[in-house]
Design a protein around this motif. Structure first.
Motif, PDB file in Angstrom:
ATOM      1  N   VAL A 168       0.847  -1.190   0.000  1.00  0.00           N
ATOM      2  CA  VAL A 168       0.000   0.000   0.000  1.00  0.00           C
ATOM      3  C   VAL A 168       0.880   1.237   0.000  1.00  0.00           C
ATOM      4  O   VAL A 168       1.876   1.302   0.718  1.00  0.00           O
ATOM      5  CB  VAL A 168      -0.920   0.007   1.243  1.00  0.00           C
ATOM      6  N   CYS A 169       0.507   2.220  -0.773  1.00  0.00           N
ATOM      7  CA  CYS A 169       1.235   3.479  -0.806  1.00  0.00           C
ATOM      8  C   CYS A 169       1.215   4.117   0.584  1.00  0.00           C
ATOM      9  O   CYS A 169       0.158   4.249   1.197  1.00  0.00           O
ATOM     10  CB  CYS A 169       0.605   4.420  -1.835  1.00  0.00           C
ATOM     11  N   ALA A 170       2.387   4.493   1.059  1.00  0.00           N
ATOM     12  CA  ALA A 170       2.490   5.036   2.411  1.00  0.00           C
ATOM     13  C   ALA A 170       1.873   6.427   2.511  1.00  0.00           C
ATOM     14  O   ALA A 170       1.629   6.926   3.600  1.00  0.00           O
ATOM     15  CB  ALA A 170       3.955   5.081   2.830  1.00  0.00           C
ATOM     16  N   ARG A 171       1.631   7.045   1.378  1.00  0.00           N
ATOM     17  CA  ARG A 171       1.126   8.406   1.417  1.00  0.00           C
ATOM     18  C   ARG A 171      -0.379   8.486   1.112  1.00  0.00           C
ATOM     19  O   ARG A 171      -1.139   9.077   1.848  1.00  0.00           O
ATOM     20  CB  ARG A 171       1.906   9.275   0.433  1.00  0.00           C
ATOM     21  N   CYS A 172      -0.804   7.897   0.018  1.00  0.00           N
ATOM     22  CA  CYS A 172      -2.215   8.024  -0.362  1.00  0.00           C
ATOM     23  C   CYS A 172      -2.985   6.733  -0.118  1.00  0.00           C
ATOM     24  O   CYS A 172      -4.190   6.664  -0.341  1.00  0.00           O
ATOM     25  CB  CYS A 172      -2.336   8.461  -1.817  1.00  0.00           C
ATOM     26  N   GLU A 173      -2.282   5.698   0.345  1.00  0.00           N
ATOM     27  CA  GLU A 173      -2.907   4.433   0.713  1.00  0.00           C
ATOM     28  C   GLU A 173      -3.537   3.685  -0.445  1.00  0.00           C
ATOM     29  O   GLU A 173      -4.394   2.827  -0.256  1.00  0.00           O
ATOM     30  CB  GLU A 173      -3.922   4.639   1.845  1.00  0.00           C
ATOM     31  N   THR A 174      -3.109   4.025  -1.642  1.00  0.00           N
ATOM     32  CA  THR A 174      -3.520   3.235  -2.794  1.00  0.00           C
ATOM     33  C   THR A 174      -2.901   1.853  -2.705  1.00  0.00           C
ATOM     34  O   THR A 174      -1.729   1.727  -2.398  1.00  0.00           O
ATOM     35  CB  THR A 174      -3.056   3.919  -4.096  1.00  0.00           C
ATOM     36  N   ALA A 175      -3.699   0.844  -2.946  1.00  0.00           N
ATOM     37  CA  ALA A 175      -3.179  -0.523  -2.883  1.00  0.00           C
ATOM     38  C   ALA A 175      -2.649  -0.944  -4.248  1.00  0.00           C
ATOM     39  O   ALA A 175      -3.239  -0.640  -5.277  1.00  0.00           O
ATOM     40  CB  ALA A 175      -4.284  -1.471  -2.439  1.00  0.00           C
ATOM     41  N   ALA A 176      -1.508  -1.620  -4.232  1.00  0.00           N
ATOM     42  CA  ALA A 176      -0.965  -2.168  -5.472  1.00  0.00           C
ATOM     43  C   ALA A 176      -1.866  -3.293  -5.965  1.00  0.00           C
ATOM     44  O   ALA A 176      -2.563  -3.933  -5.182  1.00  0.00           O
ATOM     45  CB  ALA A 176       0.452  -2.674  -5.240  1.00  0.00           C
ATOM     46  N   GLU A 177      -1.827  -3.522  -7.269  1.00  0.00           N
ATOM     47  CA  GLU A 177      -2.696  -4.553  -7.822  1.00  0.00           C
ATOM     48  C   GLU A 177      -2.269  -5.954  -7.417  1.00  0.00           C
ATOM     49  O   GLU A 177      -3.072  -6.801  -7.117  1.00  0.00           O
ATOM     50  CB  GLU A 177      -2.732  -4.424  -9.344  1.00  0.00           C
ATOM     51  N   CYS A 220      10.414   2.768  -3.526  1.00  0.00           N
ATOM     52  CA  CYS A 220      10.611   2.218  -2.201  1.00  0.00           C
ATOM     53  C   CYS A 220      11.571   3.101  -1.424  1.00  0.00           C
ATOM     54  O   CYS A 220      12.637   3.448  -1.900  1.00  0.00           O
ATOM     55  CB  CYS A 220      11.165   0.800  -2.301  1.00  0.00           C
ATOM     56  N   SER A 221      11.162   3.503  -0.259  1.00  0.00           N
ATOM     57  CA  SER A 221      12.001   4.343   0.583  1.00  0.00           C
ATOM     58  C   SER A 221      12.160   3.706   1.952  1.00  0.00           C
ATOM     59  O   SER A 221      11.203   3.205   2.519  1.00  0.00           O
ATOM     60  CB  SER A 221      11.343   5.726   0.702  1.00  0.00           C
ATOM     61  N   VAL A 222      13.371   3.718   2.451  1.00  0.00           N
ATOM     62  CA  VAL A 222      13.594   3.155   3.779  1.00  0.00           C
ATOM     63  C   VAL A 222      13.706   4.285   4.783  1.00  0.00           C
ATOM     64  O   VAL A 222      14.576   5.145   4.679  1.00  0.00           O
ATOM     65  CB  VAL A 222      14.868   2.290   3.808  1.00  0.00           C
ATOM     66  N   GLU A 223      12.798   4.306   5.710  1.00  0.00           N
ATOM     67  CA  GLU A 223      12.789   5.345   6.726  1.00  0.00           C
ATOM     68  C   GLU A 223      12.760   4.698   8.103  1.00  0.00           C
ATOM     69  O   GLU A 223      11.896   3.887   8.399  1.00  0.00           O
ATOM     70  CB  GLU A 223      11.568   6.247   6.556  1.00  0.00           C
ATOM     71  N   ASP A 224      13.728   5.064   8.923  1.00  0.00           N
ATOM     72  CA  ASP A 224      13.812   4.500  10.270  1.00  0.00           C
ATOM     73  C   ASP A 224      13.840   2.984  10.247  1.00  0.00           C
ATOM     74  O   ASP A 224      13.271   2.313  11.102  1.00  0.00           O
ATOM     75  CB  ASP A 224      12.634   4.982  11.131  1.00  0.00           C
ATOM     76  N   GLY A 225      14.474   2.437   9.227  1.00  0.00           N
ATOM     77  CA  GLY A 225      14.651   0.999   9.173  1.00  0.00           C
ATOM     78  C   GLY A 225      13.468   0.234   8.629  1.00  0.00           C
ATOM     79  O   GLY A 225      13.555  -0.964   8.429  1.00  0.00           O
ATOM     80  N   SER A 226      12.363   0.921   8.373  1.00  0.00           N
ATOM     81  CA  SER A 226      11.238   0.209   7.800  1.00  0.00           C
ATOM     82  C   SER A 226      11.023   0.649   6.356  1.00  0.00           C
ATOM     83  O   SER A 226      11.322   1.776   5.973  1.00  0.00           O
ATOM     84  CB  SER A 226       9.976   0.455   8.624  1.00  0.00           C
ATOM     85  N   ARG A 227      10.508  -0.244   5.569  1.00  0.00           N
ATOM     86  CA  ARG A 227      10.371  -0.019   4.152  1.00  0.00           C
ATOM     87  C   ARG A 227       9.014   0.590   3.824  1.00  0.00           C
ATOM     88  O   ARG A 227       7.980   0.060   4.210  1.00  0.00           O
ATOM     89  CB  ARG A 227      10.505  -1.370   3.450  1.00  0.00           C
ATOM     90  N   ARG A 278      16.430  12.795   0.637  1.00  0.00           N
ATOM     91  CA  ARG A 278      16.412  11.918   1.811  1.00  0.00           C
ATOM     92  C   ARG A 278      15.600  12.493   2.972  1.00  0.00           C
ATOM     93  O   ARG A 278      15.876  12.218   4.129  1.00  0.00           O
ATOM     94  CB  ARG A 278      17.834  11.615   2.310  1.00  0.00           C
ATOM     95  N   LEU A 279      14.624  13.278   2.651  1.00  0.00           N
ATOM     96  CA  LEU A 279      13.753  13.765   3.709  1.00  0.00           C
ATOM     97  C   LEU A 279      12.749  12.690   4.077  1.00  0.00           C
ATOM     98  O   LEU A 279      12.186  12.052   3.204  1.00  0.00           O
ATOM     99  CB  LEU A 279      12.995  15.011   3.245  1.00  0.00           C
ATOM    100  N   ASP A 280      12.505  12.514   5.324  1.00  0.00           N
ATOM    101  CA  ASP A 280      11.465  11.605   5.738  1.00  0.00           C
ATOM    102  C   ASP A 280      10.118  12.149   5.305  1.00  0.00           C
ATOM    103  O   ASP A 280       9.921  13.356   5.230  1.00  0.00           O
ATOM    104  CB  ASP A 280      11.459  11.440   7.264  1.00  0.00           C
ATOM    105  N   SER A 281       9.190  11.277   5.047  1.00  0.00           N
ATOM    106  CA  SER A 281       7.895  11.701   4.538  1.00  0.00           C
ATOM    107  C   SER A 281       7.151  12.598   5.512  1.00  0.00           C
ATOM    108  O   SER A 281       6.222  13.300   5.163  1.00  0.00           O
ATOM    109  CB  SER A 281       7.036  10.486   4.184  1.00  0.00           C
ATOM    110  N   LEU A 282       7.595  12.605   6.748  1.00  0.00           N
ATOM    111  CA  LEU A 282       6.984  13.497   7.743  1.00  0.00           C
ATOM    112  C   LEU A 282       7.121  14.956   7.331  1.00  0.00           C
ATOM    113  O   LEU A 282       6.321  15.794   7.705  1.00  0.00           O
ATOM    114  CB  LEU A 282       7.646  13.291   9.110  1.00  0.00           C
ATOM    115  N   TRP A 283       8.156  15.220   6.545  1.00  0.00           N
ATOM    116  CA  TRP A 283       8.442  16.599   6.171  1.00  0.00           C
ATOM    117  C   TRP A 283       7.722  17.034   4.915  1.00  0.00           C
ATOM    118  O   TRP A 283       7.781  18.178   4.530  1.00  0.00           O
ATOM    119  CB  TRP A 283       9.955  16.772   5.965  1.00  0.00           C
ATOM    120  N   TRP A 284       7.034  16.153   4.236  1.00  0.00           N
ATOM    121  CA  TRP A 284       6.399  16.493   2.972  1.00  0.00           C
ATOM    122  C   TRP A 284       5.213  17.398   3.180  1.00  0.00           C
ATOM    123  O   TRP A 284       4.544  17.285   4.163  1.00  0.00           O
ATOM    124  CB  TRP A 284       5.983  15.257   2.232  1.00  0.00           C
TER     125      TRP A 284
END
Ligand SMILES: [Zn+2]
Length: 67
Positions: A17-26, A36-43, A61-67
């Motif tokens: 699932v997209c970490a931002r908009c929660e769209t599910a992959a087919e 794919c982005s690795v943030e704080d050790g999780s993918r 390399r900004l964490d998505s928290l900053w978007w």
């Protein structure tokens, strides 16, 4: 029957699932157009739309928290 334990690409729910908009992959793995982005050790995965929108933030390399 240890099938379930050796699929690191899989989320516990069985879908990517997209970490931002929660769209599910087919499928049950991330499409090649996804990012794919690795943030704080999780993918985290981002769909192609979100990846395009935020490629600059991701590349710096900004964490998505900053978007
Ligand atoms: Zn998305």
């Amino acid at each position: 029957m240890d099938e379930e334990t050796r699929r690191p690409e899989r989320f516990p729910c069985g879908r990517v699932v997209c970490a931002r908009c929660e769209t599910a992959a087919e499928g049950d793995t991330a499409p090649v157009t996804w990012l794919c982005s690795v943030e704080d050790g999780s993918r985290l995965y981002f769909c192609d739309t979100c990846a395009r929108l935020h490629i600059r933030a991701i590349e710096s390399r900004l964490d998505s928290l900053w978007w």
